[in-house]
Design an enzyme around this catalytic site. Sequence first.
Site, PDB file in Angstrom:
ATOM      1  N   ASN A   1       0.171  -0.444   3.465  1.00 50.92           N
ATOM      2  CA  ASN A   1      -1.076   0.062   2.870  1.00 50.92           C
ATOM      3  C   ASN A   1      -1.720   1.013   3.883  1.00 50.92           C
ATOM      4  O   ASN A   1      -2.362   0.572   4.834  1.00 50.92           O
ATOM      5  CB  ASN A   1      -2.010  -1.087   2.547  1.00 50.92           C
ATOM      6  CG  ASN A   1      -3.338  -0.601   1.976  1.00 50.92           C
ATOM      7  OD1 ASN A   1      -3.556   0.612   1.816  1.00 50.92           O
ATOM      8  ND2 ASN A   1      -4.228  -1.524   1.661  1.00 50.92           N
TER       9      ASN A   1
ATOM     10  N   GLY B   1     -10.588  -7.911   7.519  1.00 54.55           N
ATOM     11  CA  GLY B   1     -10.964  -9.320   7.589  1.00 54.55           C
ATOM     12  C   GLY B   1      -9.890 -10.165   8.241  1.00 54.55           C
ATOM     13  O   GLY B   1     -10.113 -10.810   9.255  1.00 54.55           O
TER      14      GLY B   1
ATOM     15  N   GLU C   1      -9.730 -10.733  -3.759  1.00 57.09           N
ATOM     16  CA  GLU C   1      -9.826  -9.901  -4.951  1.00 57.09           C
ATOM     17  C   GLU C   1     -10.448 -10.709  -6.088  1.00 57.09           C
ATOM     18  O   GLU C   1     -10.428 -11.932  -6.079  1.00 57.09           O
ATOM     19  CB  GLU C   1      -8.438  -9.399  -5.368  1.00 57.09           C
ATOM     20  CG  GLU C   1      -7.719  -8.592  -4.289  1.00 57.09           C
ATOM     21  CD  GLU C   1      -8.429  -7.285  -3.975  1.00 57.09           C
ATOM     22  OE1 GLU C   1      -9.042  -6.697  -4.889  1.00 57.09           O
ATOM     23  OE2 GLU C   1      -8.385  -6.849  -2.811  1.00 57.09           O
TER      24      GLU C   1
ATOM     25  N   GLY D   1      -5.790  -5.523   8.318  1.00 46.48           N
ATOM     26  CA  GLY D   1      -6.987  -5.486   7.489  1.00 46.48           C
ATOM     27  C   GLY D   1      -8.267  -5.584   8.292  1.00 46.48           C
ATOM     28  O   GLY D   1      -8.258  -5.804   9.506  1.00 46.48           O
TER      29      GLY D   1
ATOM     30  N   GLY E   1      -4.058  -5.790   4.986  1.00 47.85           N
ATOM     31  CA  GLY E   1      -4.974  -6.925   5.017  1.00 47.85           C
ATOM     32  C   GLY E   1      -4.596  -7.991   4.006  1.00 47.85           C
ATOM     33  O   GLY E   1      -3.487  -7.995   3.454  1.00 47.85           O
ATOM     34  N   ASP E   2      -5.535  -8.910   3.745  1.00 44.42           N
ATOM     35  CA  ASP E   2      -5.252 -10.033   2.861  1.00 44.42           C
ATOM     36  C   ASP E   2      -4.934  -9.583   1.434  1.00 44.42           C
ATOM     37  O   ASP E   2      -4.104 -10.195   0.762  1.00 44.42           O
ATOM     38  CB  ASP E   2      -6.445 -10.991   2.854  1.00 44.42           C
ATOM     39  CG  ASP E   2      -6.598 -11.710   4.185  1.00 44.42           C
ATOM     40  OD1 ASP E   2      -5.581 -12.054   4.802  1.00 44.42           O
ATOM     41  OD2 ASP E   2      -7.754 -11.924   4.614  1.00 44.42           O
ATOM     42  N   GLY E   3      -5.591  -8.528   0.961  1.00 39.33           N
ATOM     43  CA  GLY E   3      -5.286  -8.032  -0.375  1.00 39.33           C
ATOM     44  C   GLY E   3      -3.868  -7.510  -0.478  1.00 39.33           C
ATOM     45  O   GLY E   3      -3.173  -7.759  -1.469  1.00 39.33           O
TER      46      GLY E   3
END
Length: 308
Positions: free
Chosen positions: A8, A97, A288, A95, A65-67
Amino acid sequence: MKTFLVVNPMSANGRTGRQFPEISAALRNGIGEFEHAFTTRAGEATDLARKAIKDGFERIVAVGGDGSINEVVNGFFEDGKAINPNAALAIIPRGTGGDFRKSFGWSTELADAVKRLAQPDLAPLDVGELKFTDAHGKESLRYFVNVASCGISGNVDDAVNNSSFKGLGGGTLSFKLASLKALLSYANKPVKLRFDDGPEERVDALTCLAVGNGQYFGGGMWICPQAKPDDGIFDVTIWERFGLKDFALRQGAIYNGQHLKMSGVRSLRAKKVTATSDVDVLLDVDGEQPGKLPATWQVLPGAIRISR
């Protein structure tokens, strides 16, 4: 291992894309050749990971990141089952976070990630299966490896993902500001809960139900301190009747895990959780906001592997 990176480029406030030549060089020096692709839209990481596994790649690395991690994990599955249960998830944390990595104690340093990838310790990883109602009122399915929750966390996701708070000063600050905005408008919800084959119980004023495979959510809140992503069972934390005052006074306890000892908080363990409500209760899945109740969480023990 035949390795594929799902990158990403917008993660870490766009630094991942700008710094990818350095990331790629360090990784190639550590593990040798690999292939990669950049995401260009929401949901594309799922498609890229799924195609890579079908093409025979044994290790899929989520760079983000986490997403991004959540999207990649969903690419491990098709038609309700793992495409290749021996395929392994790996992570280069990028990310703002970074909640999932905290359950393993991983840093954000690239050198540490390269070291993990160069000397992989492959282990089973539990995956959470969440059936829920999407924005169009249809039943939908999503997988998660960290935390899936409902209540104020879903409202916070809405605020984070649809406001100028996103990316402001790192994950913790973003979630604190969005949490404040959500708290000012959030009213605790009546819900009905069932854990495994137990009786249905009514909660009159739910603030948050968090179902944890991992331990952290919300940019560093230690919501399920005892959760282990390889023990075959969820850790569940329930907050009831929280208000703005509680979040202000309990903020430190929420971030250090001591909130479990406070009134209005309880925790338990279950392999299956069901939640319904007569009002809209929004979901949060690894940061999300995909839909709302009714929803059912089911743990899938050791469904895939993780490269630690």
